[in-house]
Write an enzyme that holds these catalytic residues in place. Structure first.
Site, PDB file in Angstrom:
ATOM      1  N   ASP A  71     102.073  92.372  92.324  1.00 13.33           N
ATOM      2  CA  ASP A  71     102.115  91.374  93.396  1.00 13.33           C
ATOM      3  C   ASP A  71     103.002  91.844  94.539  1.00 13.33           C
ATOM      4  OD1 ASP A  71     104.348  91.065  91.630  1.00 13.33           O
ATOM      5  OD2 ASP A  71     104.792  89.129  92.538  1.00 13.33           O
ATOM      6  N   GLU A  96     106.141  88.940  90.005  1.00  8.31           N
ATOM      7  CA  GLU A  96     107.519  89.408  89.972  1.00  8.31           C
ATOM      8  C   GLU A  96     108.330  88.890  91.150  1.00  8.31           C
ATOM      9  OE1 GLU A  96     110.974  92.079  90.700  1.00  8.31           O
ATOM     10  OE2 GLU A  96     109.274  91.641  92.009  1.00  8.31           O
ATOM     11  N   GLU A 137     110.018 100.601  90.336  1.00  2.47           N
ATOM     12  CA  GLU A 137     110.516  99.932  91.530  1.00  2.47           C
ATOM     13  C   GLU A 137     110.972 100.982  92.551  1.00  2.47           C
ATOM     14  OE1 GLU A 137     110.950  96.901  92.719  1.00  2.47           O
ATOM     15  OE2 GLU A 137     110.539  95.554  91.048  1.00  2.47           O
TER      16      GLU A 137
END
Length: 384
Positions: free
Chosen positions: A95, A153, A182
């Site tokens: 997302d 998230e 990330e």
């Protein structure tokens, strides 16, 4: 620099059909990791609206014969089952925060200076592209790998897809080590800060604004909350060799009844980012002490994670990656799902393309070279 598109990338992966309906093409996992990043970014997947991109990922992974694929809502888990001595989770969320007129992706620059500009290029579809490309390529990695692609998230922690997996299917996350893709600008970032979001309520008393002396203006009284925030000095705290910088900030304010009414309530929303040496309870106590005398209600909270770089697999991974990329490990200032892996007892690190300082910004952009570096480094470690 002028915009540049290579012939291989010139065709847009998505286009607008009749009445604004997006035309989406299947994912080509072997098309090259940079092109795949662009394809993924051009599929809108704002938190809560990930079904389309989840469908595309599931379809692409199910076509690979070497992976066991499981879907949980809009989270996809794909695993090798080779009987290796160790298992590694490589995870990323699918997302993004809301689009801000920054899609479709633009390719800027040429060669080694090529950059992808657009929502998701940093946070974190470059990392997801690395996962997908390697999931397709690595038929026989030296460690069993669990590839995790999850939803929600960027919103409240209660909605987080990785959290849902840990509650509903924890066996899918069993591993000796985890890599969260990330954005870290292709460096290693250990642990993460925790986060607490609270509402600080300031009471007042209503009155007609023409006779304001008959009431108490809650919005005016909220200045005390803001003054305390302005005077607050955040700490920098060393945890296992890495220094985490804390922060306490107002992130929202609401109050007011009507244009001619003195407000009887004002609520200031405050976010405290705290070092992983504090527990959530200690962080909440710290916030309450700062706003002593006011009603404080906790809206959302998630613990941090200590660096964990001394775990054998974490140390091995860090040494292997930094041998290719250079640099030294750094702390992760934002909250990430390494904290969820820490709660499961799984050592984890952050490692992915994109400058985290550009995450969520309207000018979000990522050098293509960082996507390629992360792909190369992770591939080398998984095949060593």
């Amino acid at each position: 620099m002028p915009a540049y598109e290579s012939p291989a990338e010139s065709a847009q992966p998505t286009a607008t059909g009749g009445e604004g309906v997006p035309v989406v093409h299947p994912l080509e996992l072997t098309s090259g990791v940079v092109k795949l990043t662009r394809t993924l970014c051009d599929v809108p997947s704002v938190s809560g609206d990930e079904s389309l991109i989840a469908d595309l990922i599931e379809t692409a992974l199910r076509e690979l014969g070497h992976l066991e694929v499981v879907r949980n809502a809009n989270a996809i888990v794909a695993r090798t089952t080779l009987g290796r001595a160790q298992r590694v989770v490589v995870a990323g969320h699918i997302d993004t925060v809301p689009i801000a007129n920054n899609l479709p992706v633009r390719v800027v620059g040429e060669g080694a200076y090529r950059e992808l500009w657009g929502r998701g290029t940093v946070d974190m579809k470059g990392g997801v592209a690395v996962q997908l490309a390697l999931a397709a390529e690595l038929v026989a990695p030296t460690r069993d790998v669990t590839w995790v692609f999850y939803d929600n998230e960027e919103v409240a922690s209660t909605l987080n897809g990785l959290g849902r997996l840990s509650r509903e299917a924890p066996e899918l996350l069993h591993a000796d080590f985890a890599v969260l893709c990330e954005p870290t600008a292709a460096g290693i970032e250990g642990g993460c800060n925790g986060t607490v979001r609270v509402h600080v309520r300031v009471p007042g008393e209503t009155a007609h604004s023409a006779r304001s002396w008959m009431g108490t203006n809650a919005i005016h009284a909220a200045s005390e909350v803001l003054n305390r925030l302005a005077a607050y000095q955040p700490a920098s705290i060393e945890v296992d060799g890495l220094v985490y910088r804390e922060g306490m900030n107002a992130v929202g304010i609401r109050g007011g009844v009507a244009g001619n009414v003195i407000p009887d309530e004002c609520v200031v929303t405050v976010n405290f980012r705290f070092a992983p040496s504090r527990s959530v309870a200690e962080a909440v106590d710290h916030v309450r002490s700062l706003f002593h005398g006011f009603e404080v209600t906790v809206d959302d909270a998630a613990p941090g994670a200590r660096p964990g770089l001394d775990a054998p697999l974490a140390a091995e991974f860090t040494e292997a990656v930094l041998a290719l990329t250079g640099g030294v490990p750094a702390p992760k200032y934002g909250w990430t799902d390494v904290a969820r892996f820490a709660e499961l007892g799984i050592p984890a690190v952050n490692f992915g393309p994109g400058d985290p300082l550009l995450a969520h910004k309207d000018n979000e952009h990522c050098p293509a070279s960082q996507i390629e570096i992360c792909y190369t480094a992770l591939r080398a470690w998984l095949t060593a």
